[in-house]
Write a protein that holds these residues in place. Sequence first.
Motif, PDB file in Angstrom:
ATOM      1  N   LYS A 163      87.539  16.164  73.708  1.00  0.00           N
ATOM      2  CA  LYS A 163      86.727  16.269  72.488  1.00  0.00           C
ATOM      3  C   LYS A 163      85.510  17.151  72.731  1.00  0.00           C
ATOM      4  O   LYS A 163      85.178  17.997  71.904  1.00  0.00           O
ATOM      5  CB  LYS A 163      86.273  14.875  72.027  1.00  0.00           C
ATOM      6  N   LYS A 164      84.856  16.952  73.874  1.00  0.00           N
ATOM      7  CA  LYS A 164      83.660  17.742  74.177  1.00  0.00           C
ATOM      8  C   LYS A 164      84.022  19.215  74.375  1.00  0.00           C
ATOM      9  O   LYS A 164      83.304  20.100  73.936  1.00  0.00           O
ATOM     10  CB  LYS A 164      82.942  17.193  75.410  1.00  0.00           C
ATOM     11  N   LEU A 165      85.144  19.488  75.032  1.00  0.00           N
ATOM     12  CA  LEU A 165      85.576  20.865  75.224  1.00  0.00           C
ATOM     13  C   LEU A 165      85.896  21.523  73.876  1.00  0.00           C
ATOM     14  O   LEU A 165      85.555  22.692  73.641  1.00  0.00           O
ATOM     15  CB  LEU A 165      86.800  20.924  76.143  1.00  0.00           C
ATOM     16  N   HIS A 166      86.562  20.765  73.012  1.00  0.00           N
ATOM     17  CA  HIS A 166      86.904  21.294  71.690  1.00  0.00           C
ATOM     18  C   HIS A 166      85.629  21.610  70.901  1.00  0.00           C
ATOM     19  O   HIS A 166      85.533  22.675  70.266  1.00  0.00           O
ATOM     20  CB  HIS A 166      87.773  20.280  70.936  1.00  0.00           C
ATOM     21  N   LYS A 167      84.643  20.705  70.961  1.00  0.00           N
ATOM     22  CA  LYS A 167      83.363  20.929  70.266  1.00  0.00           C
ATOM     23  C   LYS A 167      82.658  22.154  70.829  1.00  0.00           C
ATOM     24  O   LYS A 167      82.138  22.991  70.087  1.00  0.00           O
ATOM     25  CB  LYS A 167      82.448  19.712  70.438  1.00  0.00           C
ATOM     26  N   ALA A 168      82.631  22.266  72.175  1.00  0.00           N
ATOM     27  CA  ALA A 168      81.961  23.400  72.814  1.00  0.00           C
ATOM     28  C   ALA A 168      82.670  24.702  72.454  1.00  0.00           C
ATOM     29  O   ALA A 168      82.022  25.728  72.174  1.00  0.00           O
ATOM     30  CB  ALA A 168      81.934  23.199  74.330  1.00  0.00           C
ATOM     31  N   ASP A 169      84.007  24.690  72.449  1.00  0.00           N
ATOM     32  CA  ASP A 169      84.781  25.866  72.079  1.00  0.00           C
ATOM     33  C   ASP A 169      84.452  26.292  70.651  1.00  0.00           C
ATOM     34  O   ASP A 169      84.260  27.485  70.379  1.00  0.00           O
ATOM     35  CB  ASP A 169      86.278  25.576  72.231  1.00  0.00           C
ATOM     36  N   LYS A 170      84.400  25.311  69.761  1.00  0.00           N
ATOM     37  CA  LYS A 170      84.072  25.599  68.356  1.00  0.00           C
ATOM     38  C   LYS A 170      82.675  26.212  68.231  1.00  0.00           C
ATOM     39  O   LYS A 170      82.469  27.189  67.498  1.00  0.00           O
ATOM     40  CB  LYS A 170      84.124  24.295  67.552  1.00  0.00           C
ATOM     41  N   ALA A 171      81.717  25.649  68.975  1.00  0.00           N
ATOM     42  CA  ALA A 171      80.337  26.144  68.916  1.00  0.00           C
ATOM     43  C   ALA A 171      80.246  27.566  69.466  1.00  0.00           C
ATOM     44  O   ALA A 171      79.548  28.424  68.896  1.00  0.00           O
ATOM     45  CB  ALA A 171      79.419  25.214  69.703  1.00  0.00           C
ATOM     46  N   VAL A 172      80.978  27.833  70.568  1.00  0.00           N
ATOM     47  CA  VAL A 172      80.959  29.174  71.150  1.00  0.00           C
ATOM     48  C   VAL A 172      81.587  30.165  70.180  1.00  0.00           C
ATOM     49  O   VAL A 172      81.062  31.264  69.952  1.00  0.00           O
ATOM     50  CB  VAL A 172      81.678  29.191  72.521  1.00  0.00           C
ATOM     51  N   ARG A 173      82.725  29.835  69.580  1.00  0.00           N
ATOM     52  CA  ARG A 173      83.380  30.725  68.623  1.00  0.00           C
ATOM     53  C   ARG A 173      82.474  31.013  67.427  1.00  0.00           C
ATOM     54  O   ARG A 173      82.400  32.137  66.931  1.00  0.00           O
ATOM     55  CB  ARG A 173      84.701  30.142  68.161  1.00  0.00           C
ATOM     56  N   LYS A 174      81.821  29.947  66.941  1.00  0.00           N
ATOM     57  CA  LYS A 174      80.924  30.093  65.798  1.00  0.00           C
ATOM     58  C   LYS A 174      79.750  31.016  66.164  1.00  0.00           C
ATOM     59  O   LYS A 174      79.378  31.896  65.377  1.00  0.00           O
ATOM     60  CB  LYS A 174      80.399  28.717  65.380  1.00  0.00           C
ATOM     61  N   ALA A 175      79.223  30.816  67.398  1.00  0.00           N
ATOM     62  CA  ALA A 175      78.103  31.662  67.848  1.00  0.00           C
ATOM     63  C   ALA A 175      78.549  33.117  67.992  1.00  0.00           C
ATOM     64  O   ALA A 175      77.828  34.052  67.616  1.00  0.00           O
ATOM     65  CB  ALA A 175      77.543  31.129  69.161  1.00  0.00           C
ATOM     66  N   VAL A 176      79.760  33.323  68.532  1.00  0.00           N
ATOM     67  CA  VAL A 176      80.285  34.666  68.703  1.00  0.00           C
ATOM     68  C   VAL A 176      80.522  35.292  67.346  1.00  0.00           C
ATOM     69  O   VAL A 176      80.164  36.462  67.089  1.00  0.00           O
ATOM     70  CB  VAL A 176      81.578  34.659  69.565  1.00  0.00           C
ATOM     71  N   ASP A 177      81.151  34.537  66.437  1.00  0.00           N
ATOM     72  CA  ASP A 177      81.399  35.069  65.101  1.00  0.00           C
ATOM     73  C   ASP A 177      80.073  35.402  64.405  1.00  0.00           C
ATOM     74  O   ASP A 177      79.972  36.447  63.722  1.00  0.00           O
ATOM     75  CB  ASP A 177      82.161  34.046  64.251  1.00  0.00           C
ATOM     76  N   HIS A 178      79.105  34.575  64.566  1.00  0.00           N
ATOM     77  CA  HIS A 178      77.804  34.780  63.947  1.00  0.00           C
ATOM     78  C   HIS A 178      77.108  36.018  64.544  1.00  0.00           C
ATOM     79  O   HIS A 178      76.519  36.838  63.842  1.00  0.00           O
ATOM     80  CB  HIS A 178      76.961  33.546  64.130  1.00  0.00           C
ATOM     81  N   ALA A 179      77.238  36.183  65.889  1.00  0.00           N
ATOM     82  CA  ALA A 179      76.596  37.295  66.558  1.00  0.00           C
ATOM     83  C   ALA A 179      77.320  38.606  66.208  1.00  0.00           C
ATOM     84  O   ALA A 179      76.694  39.633  66.020  1.00  0.00           O
ATOM     85  CB  ALA A 179      76.592  37.085  68.068  1.00  0.00           C
ATOM     86  N   VAL A 180      78.623  38.597  66.139  1.00  0.00           N
ATOM     87  CA  VAL A 180      79.390  39.799  65.866  1.00  0.00           C
ATOM     88  C   VAL A 180      79.275  40.140  64.384  1.00  0.00           C
ATOM     89  O   VAL A 180      79.146  41.310  64.007  1.00  0.00           O
ATOM     90  CB  VAL A 180      80.875  39.597  66.259  1.00  0.00           C
TER      91      VAL A 180
END
Length: 182
Positions: A163-180
């Motif tokens: 669950k924590k890995l899935h949450k972290a993955d989601k947060a990283v993707r969201k941050a990357v999408d937001h940054a890009v």
Amino acid sequence: MSLVRFLARPMLASSFVLAGVDKLRNADDTVEQLSPLLRRAADALPFQTDEKVLARVIGGTQVGAGVLFATGKAARLSASLLAVISALNAFVEWRSADISSKEGRDARRTQLLKNVTLTGGVLLASVDTAGKPSLAWRAEHLAADARKTASHLASDARKTTGKKLHKADKAVRKAVDHAVGA
């Protein structure tokens, strides 16, 4: 301790205690009876000892184990010692019995039957757990419980970590999408 054990242990032990006292008092007779075995035992020991001393040790062990068994202290261990001593007595008395007459052969058979019966009784007592589970049973169930607990902990760890890995993955993707995307 149940009433049966309370009564049966001293009854069974009395024969061993009396025979042990007799061995202590008449060590010379014991040496004569057990001579071949005592000689081998004395030769096998790393230190020099007299056969008479070994006969007294056997008698003392028989008295001590009988008293412990009768009182219920270390009953399984003392019953095991008594079983070994009883088997030794059966062997020695069988070999040294007079078989030159019919009466001698009958006495030999009766004595052997008595010794085998006593050995069987103390063997049963040596495995008696007094209604409590044996150490082997306890160890087996403790190991099974430990395996279950370890399995549950591993499962919980996988779920929590997943669950924590899935949450972290989601947060990283969201941050990357937001940054890009920004």
